[in-house]
Design a protein around this motif. Structure first.
Motif, mmCIF file in Angstrom:
data_model
loop_
_atom_site.group_PDB
_atom_site.id
_atom_site.type_symbol
_atom_site.label_atom_id
_atom_site.label_comp_id
_atom_site.label_asym_id
_atom_site.label_seq_id
_atom_site.Cartn_x
_atom_site.Cartn_y
_atom_site.Cartn_z
ATOM 1 N N GLY A 45 19.212 8.042 29.291
ATOM 2 C CA GLY A 45 20.164 9.119 29.546
ATOM 3 C C GLY A 45 21.568 8.815 29.055
ATOM 4 N N LYS A 46 21.694 7.820 28.179
ATOM 5 C CA LYS A 46 23.025 7.441 27.685
ATOM 6 C C LYS A 46 23.615 8.555 26.808
ATOM 7 N N THR A 47 22.836 8.982 25.833
ATOM 8 C CA THR A 47 23.313 10.046 24.943
ATOM 9 C C THR A 47 23.591 11.319 25.731
ATOM 10 N N THR A 48 22.724 11.622 26.679
ATOM 11 C CA THR A 48 22.924 12.812 27.507
ATOM 12 C C THR A 48 24.245 12.717 28.274
ATOM 13 N N THR A 49 24.543 11.547 28.814
ATOM 14 C CA THR A 49 25.799 11.355 29.537
ATOM 15 C C THR A 49 26.995 11.573 28.615
ATOM 16 N N ILE A 50 26.934 10.958 27.433
ATOM 17 C CA ILE A 50 28.031 11.100 26.479
ATOM 18 C C ILE A 50 28.206 12.559 26.070
ATOM 19 N N ARG A 51 27.104 13.252 25.897
ATOM 20 C CA ARG A 51 27.195 14.671 25.523
ATOM 21 C C ARG A 51 27.845 15.499 26.635
ATOM 22 N N MET A 52 27.539 15.160 27.870
ATOM 23 C CA MET A 52 28.176 15.894 28.971
ATOM 24 C C MET A 52 29.674 15.598 29.003
ATOM 25 N N LEU A 53 30.021 14.321 28.788
ATOM 26 C CA LEU A 53 31.430 13.927 28.896
ATOM 27 C C LEU A 53 32.262 14.436 27.723
ATOM 28 N N SER A 54 31.617 14.768 26.613
ATOM 29 C CA SER A 54 32.406 15.307 25.505
ATOM 30 C C SER A 54 32.246 16.822 25.419
ATOM 31 N N ALA A 55 31.801 17.433 26.519
ATOM 32 C CA ALA A 55 31.739 18.900 26.640
ATOM 33 C C ALA A 55 30.814 19.551 25.608
ATOM 34 N N LEU A 56 29.752 18.837 25.260
ATOM 35 C CA LEU A 56 28.761 19.446 24.371
ATOM 36 C C LEU A 56 27.671 20.138 25.169
ATOM 37 N N ILE A 57 27.302 19.537 26.294
ATOM 38 C CA ILE A 57 26.350 20.187 27.180
ATOM 39 C C ILE A 57 26.916 20.125 28.601
ATOM 40 N N GLY A 58 26.471 21.031 29.440
ATOM 41 C CA GLY A 58 27.004 21.101 30.798
ATOM 42 C C GLY A 58 26.114 20.350 31.762
ATOM 43 N N TRP A 65 35.618 14.145 35.171
ATOM 44 C CA TRP A 65 36.910 14.386 34.544
ATOM 45 C C TRP A 65 37.083 13.412 33.397
ATOM 46 N N VAL A 66 37.549 13.919 32.280
ATOM 47 C CA VAL A 66 37.809 13.066 31.127
ATOM 48 C C VAL A 66 39.262 13.272 30.737
ATOM 49 N N ALA A 67 40.018 12.191 30.709
ATOM 50 C CA ALA A 67 41.451 12.246 30.416
ATOM 51 C C ALA A 67 42.154 13.275 31.292
ATOM 52 N N GLY A 68 41.678 13.433 32.502
ATOM 53 C CA GLY A 68 42.320 14.355 33.431
ATOM 54 C C GLY A 68 41.794 15.780 33.359
ATOM 55 N N TYR A 69 40.939 16.082 32.384
ATOM 56 C CA TYR A 69 40.395 17.440 32.262
ATOM 57 C C TYR A 69 38.994 17.484 32.850
ATOM 58 N N GLU A 70 38.715 18.561 33.539
ATOM 59 C CA GLU A 70 37.406 18.638 34.188
ATOM 60 C C GLU A 70 36.333 19.195 33.256
ATOM 61 N N VAL A 71 35.236 18.474 33.200
ATOM 62 C CA VAL A 71 34.092 18.907 32.398
ATOM 63 C C VAL A 71 33.581 20.247 32.922
ATOM 64 N N GLU A 77 40.070 21.573 26.062
ATOM 65 C CA GLU A 77 41.012 20.450 26.106
ATOM 66 C C GLU A 77 40.272 19.132 25.896
ATOM 67 N N ILE A 78 39.105 19.018 26.519
ATOM 68 C CA ILE A 78 38.337 17.783 26.359
ATOM 69 C C ILE A 78 37.978 17.586 24.887
ATOM 70 N N ARG A 79 37.520 18.656 24.267
ATOM 71 C CA ARG A 79 37.098 18.527 22.866
ATOM 72 C C ARG A 79 38.242 18.098 21.963
ATOM 73 N N SER A 80 39.455 18.576 22.242
ATOM 74 C CA SER A 80 40.550 18.141 21.364
ATOM 75 C C SER A 80 41.012 16.729 21.674
ATOM 76 N N ALA B 118 31.525 19.606 18.679
ATOM 77 C CA ALA B 118 32.375 18.669 19.418
ATOM 78 C C ALA B 118 33.849 18.886 19.088
ATOM 79 N N THR B 119 34.144 19.534 17.968
ATOM 80 C CA THR B 119 35.546 19.805 17.621
ATOM 81 C C THR B 119 36.044 20.988 18.458
ATOM 82 N N PRO B 120 37.348 21.125 18.584
ATOM 83 C CA PRO B 120 37.845 22.237 19.410
ATOM 84 C C PRO B 120 37.783 23.588 18.695
ATOM 85 N N ILE B 121 36.626 23.963 18.214
ATOM 86 C CA ILE B 121 36.494 25.286 17.597
ATOM 87 C C ILE B 121 35.914 26.225 18.646
#
Ligand code: ATP
Ligand code: MG
Lengths: 307, 265
Positions: A45-58, A65-71, A77-80, B118-121
């Motif tokens: 579940g490593k990739t799945t975790t990373i995907r959740m934390l980078s706002a790719l999947i919910g 929270w990543v850098a203070g922004y809530e997933v 904001e997380i993506r940028s 993953a980019t902010p698009i």
């Protein structure tokens, strides 16, 4: 909300895909500025975790929270803010390395893009081949390009999913040094890897993980917790009575004789070694070297995962 | 909004590396420019008297009423060429279907969708960029062909009246306004399908299945347009604007980032 010191806070994060529970109530915090290793077997579940934390999947449930922004609430904001090296380094094959990077750089609104592209292409040794279509690149070259892509916008939080997979030893070393430098710059890095030696050398803390958390600590603390500490005495000849002599000390936890070595389990070698050395010399031992046995992280990992 | 343009440029850089794509984009419109010119040339001295033409019933009597001020061969030219004008309006809908149906699922199959998402698009920027990248070249190729046709028509028309009829406000609206709106309609459907399937080949097939009958439907409906009806074409434009907006909003709603990334069956 998250603590000032924590770049990532994860609370009871859960993700299921139909029947598969990929991540099960994971709760950890990643400190700002550390390299955080995420270790675990295939399908942990490593990739799945990373995907959740980078706002790719919910997440299915739980919060993070990543850098203070809530997933899930501040995904844009997380993506940028974060950079991600995805598990498969997908690139536009018809486009050149340079064009690929400048496209993603523009998407991240990188200031001074040409300079950034040049910087990372040079750093990763791809500058000479920047105008060639990525389709002609070897696996490792693509991987390096994907690392450059993850870094272009100088993200504060960086997710690296198996960054050295497919790299030759020299390139892998380069990338590792590079990751260490990134920490010096104050970035927070979450590193997924199957290379335990790499995790051992790079990570400040390691989470061993299989759907849920198995252990979390610094590599050395994990070793100590599981195996205690061991000191090895190299002798000219290891006579059995020397082992008996060592065993008499109440603070000695274990003694093994292997060839001409005595391997002694101790909880505080810094204060106990001098006593033992003195005693051994007086008992007629001829000591060649003394050192601490470094348990391989591999053994630690095996112990945790197979428990 | 800047991101839309960045994406469009990336799409073009990728696809127009391929000369074959350029060729297929330009081929159909060019064909529709040349064919009516050939016909105009061939019918140049068909019948000089408009009454002779009326007696042959080669041209439907309803159409004859539109030939006011034209001589027999002029009316014949106008009738035949009008039918091609319809096709001119339709080509921008046909050309970009393949390209658009590849847009999302193509990125998925090359594994570039994940880094892209993953980019902010924003979703709307992504879809708009993908749709415009497919629509603009088709529309431009069509307009260019139309220009070629118009210049040719000037040279080949038997009477200046014919050119005036062909290039009147109605047909210009059809080609400059309705054509692109039709293109957006078809492209939106194709992009929508592209974000629902897992295989680029399936996307292409399904999109063709959806869009081509639509083209047929429009052609059938528009046959009425030959009998010049400014109102009809304006209505068509208005309806298409509403349809396009609705479809596009629907496509944006339908687009689920996570599902697209994680569903493989
Ligand atoms: N899109 C998906 N649909 C269904 N199940 C999935 C999907 N993605 C991941 N899984 C499942 O979730 C679990 C965790 O997968 P994940 O890719 O996160 O593992 P991992 O720790 O990254 O493994 P590896 O070391 O092999 O990369 C696996 O059982 C996997 O089959
Ligand atoms: Mg993985």
């Amino acid at each position: 909300m998250s603590d000032q010191e924590d770049a990532i806070v994860i609370q009871e994060l859960t993700k299921s895909f139909d029947a598969v529970l990929a991540v099960d109530r994971l709760s950890v915090s990643v400190h700002a500025g550390e390299i955080f290793g995420l270790l675990g077997p295939n399908g942990a579940g490593k990739t799945t975790t990373i995907r959740m934390l980078s706002a790719l999947i919910g997440p299915t449930s739980g919060r993070a929270w990543v850098a203070g922004y809530e997933v899930g609430k501040q995904n844009q904001e997380i993506r940028s803010t974060v950079g991600i090296l995805t598990e498969s380094p997908g690139m536009y094959d018809q486009l050149s390395a340079e064009r690929n990077l400048s496209f993603f750089g523009e998407m991240y609104e990188v200031a001074d893009l040409p300079a950034q592209v040049e910087r990372y292409l040079r750093m990763l040794g791809l500058w000479e081949r920047r105008f060639e279509p990525v389709g002609t690149f070897s696996k490792g070259m693509r991987q390096k390009l994907a690392i450059a892509r993850a870094l272009l916008h100088e993200p504060k939080v960086l997710f690296l999913d198996e960054p050295t997979s497919g790299l030759d030893p020299e390139a892998a070393l380069l990338v590792r040094q590079f990751i260490a430098e990134l920490r010096e710059e104050g970035r927070t890095i979450v590193l997924c890897t199957h290379n335990l030696d790499e995790a051992d050398r790079l990570c400040d803390r390691i989470a061993v993980f299989k759907s849920n958390l198995l252990a979390l600590d610094t590599p050395n603390a994990l070793r100590r917790k599981l195996f205690g500490r061991k000191v090895v005495f190299h002798l000219v000849t290891a006579k059995p009575d020397l082992a008996e002599f060592v065993k008499q000390h109440p603070f000695v936890q274990s003694v093994e004789v292997v060839d001409n070595k005595l391997i002694v389990g101790l909880d505080d070698p810094e204060s106990q070694n001098p006593l033992l050395i003195n005693g051994l010399v007086q008992a007629g031992a001829e000591i060649q070297f003394v050192g601490e046995v470094r348990q391989r992280l591999e053994d630690v990992y095996m112990q945790l995962v197979n428990a | 909004m800047r991101k839309i343009w960045i994406l469009v440029r990336k799409e073009w850089a990728e696809v127009f590396k391929n000369r074959f794509v350029l060729f297929t984009t330009a081929f159909l419109p060019l064909l529709f420019a040349v064919l009516p010119l050939v016909i105009m040339y061939a019918t140049g001295n068909y019948a000089s008297d408009i009454n002779d033409l009326a007696s042959t019933s080669d041209v439907p009597p309803e159409f004859m009423e539109l030939c006011v001020g034209l001589d027999g061969s002029g009316c014949m030219q106008y009738f035949l060429v009008s039918q091609f004008m319809l096709l001119f309006m339709m080509v921008p809908m046909i050309i970009p279907v393949t390209f658009a149906s590849y847009s999302i699922v193509g990125e998925k199959s090359t594994r570039t969708l994940e880094p892209l998402l993953a980019t902010p698009i924003k979703t709307i920027e992504l879809l708009t960029g993908k749709a415009l990248a497919a629509t603009i070249p088709a529309v431009l190729a069509t307009w260019l062909s139309f220009l070629i046709f118009a210049i040719g028509a000037f040279i080949l028309a038997t009477s200046p009246g014919v050119v005036g009829k062909i290039l009147d406000a109605l047909w210009l609206t059809a080609i400059i306004v309705v054509g692109p709106l039709l293109a957006i309609f078809g492209v939106t459907i194709a992009v929508m399908i592209s974000s629902r399937v897992n295989d680029p080949r399936v996307a292409e097939q399904v999109s063709a299945l959806f869009v081509l009958p639509l083209v047929g439907l429009f052609v059938a409906q528009s046959l009425g347009l030959i009998y010049l009806n400014a109102q009809l074409i304006l209505w068509m434009a208005v309806i298409l604007i509403v349809l396009d907006t609705g479809m596009f909003a629907f496509a944006t709603q339908l687009f689920q980032r996570e599902t697209i990334l994680t569903r493989w069956k």
